[in-house]
Write an enzyme that holds these catalytic residues in place. Structure first.
Site, PDB file in Angstrom:
ATOM      1  N   GLY A 193       0.425  -8.686   3.169  1.00 55.13           N
ATOM      2  CA  GLY A 193      -0.463  -8.186   4.204  1.00 55.13           C
ATOM      3  C   GLY A 193      -1.856  -7.849   3.735  1.00 55.13           C
ATOM      4  N   SER A 194      -2.612  -7.123   4.501  1.00 56.25           N
ATOM      5  CA  SER A 194      -3.959  -6.643   4.234  1.00 56.25           C
ATOM      6  C   SER A 194      -4.815  -6.801   5.475  1.00 56.25           C
ATOM      7  CB  SER A 194      -4.595  -7.337   3.025  1.00 56.25           C
ATOM      8  OG  SER A 194      -5.729  -6.611   2.639  1.00 56.25           O
TER       9      SER A 194
END
Length: 224
Positions: A193-194
């Site tokens: 993710g991010s």
């Protein structure tokens, strides 16, 4: 068009998976393979001693978690001149000094981590920029490790930025400059993710709002 009739995606490196099979994103082997191997070995060793279950159980859970984290489902592209490049939640919508509008999408560890092209066209540049690893929801994340993409599209130049976070410290581009890309095609992966930012060209109003959930390759970003 059904998922079964979708053509092979050149950006993924895999043909469409058969029904019921888990499709995994490219670039996950360095993480998944060691965990799966350790889980298999320790599970076999439990036949010799039940003490190995202390290692086998968490390793098996970790492997299962990775299979979920790195899933790569097929998508039927949504309608719109620009569609979301990421699964997640719209974190912010900011007017930019040059007239563009930045739409920032936060990706949690529970989201699909494969990113997709917001529009059809050609990849004009893919630039890796070194930086830090602040949490993606932090304003300092603008200085994080990132990959900056530019696409030549019918709307002109479209900029997209994949931003690493505190957990996601590896961005895996699937394409290089010069590649032709279809709208909704897989372009890369951010492990665990991010954040992904996409810049709407001047004169293009966003069709999403802050807090709205988006689906990569499906959610429309521009107003008609």
């Amino acid at each position: 068009m059904s998922n079964d009739s979708l053509p092979r995606d050149p950006g993924s490196g895999y043909a469409a998976s058969s029904r019921g099979r888990i499709r995994l994103a490219r670039g996950v082997s360095p993480w998944l393979a060691p965990a799966a191997a350790a889980a298999a070995v320790t599970t076999l060793l439990t036949r010799r001693s039940s003490r190995w279950a202390l290692a086998a159980v968490p390793l098996t859970a970790l492997t299962g978690g990775m299979l979920w984290f790195f899933r790569d489902p097929e998508r039927v592209p949504g309608e719109g001149r620009l569609i979301s490049p990421a699964d997640g939640v719209v974190q912010s919508i900011d007017p930019w000094p040059d007239g563009r509008t930045r739409v920032a999408i936060f990706m949690s560890p529970l989201n699909v981590h494969v990113n997709r092209a917001p529009a059809a066209g050609a990849v004009t540049s893919v630039e890796h920029v070194a930086g830090g690893f602040a949490p993606a929801f932090n304003k300092d994340s603008d200085k994080n490790e990132r990959v900056v993409w530019h696409f030549d599209t019918a709307l002109g130049d479209i900029e997209l930025v994949q931003i690493a976070g505190a957990v996601a410290r590896r961005i895996v581009p699937y394409l290089a400059a010069g590649a032709k890309v279809r709208q909704g095609e897989r372009i890369g992966l951010i492990r665990l993710g991010s954040r992904v930012d996409v810049y709407l060209p001047e004169g293009v109003a966003p069709a999403v709002t802050v807090g709205q959930r988006t689906t990569a390759g499906v959610t429309r970003l521009d107003h008609i």
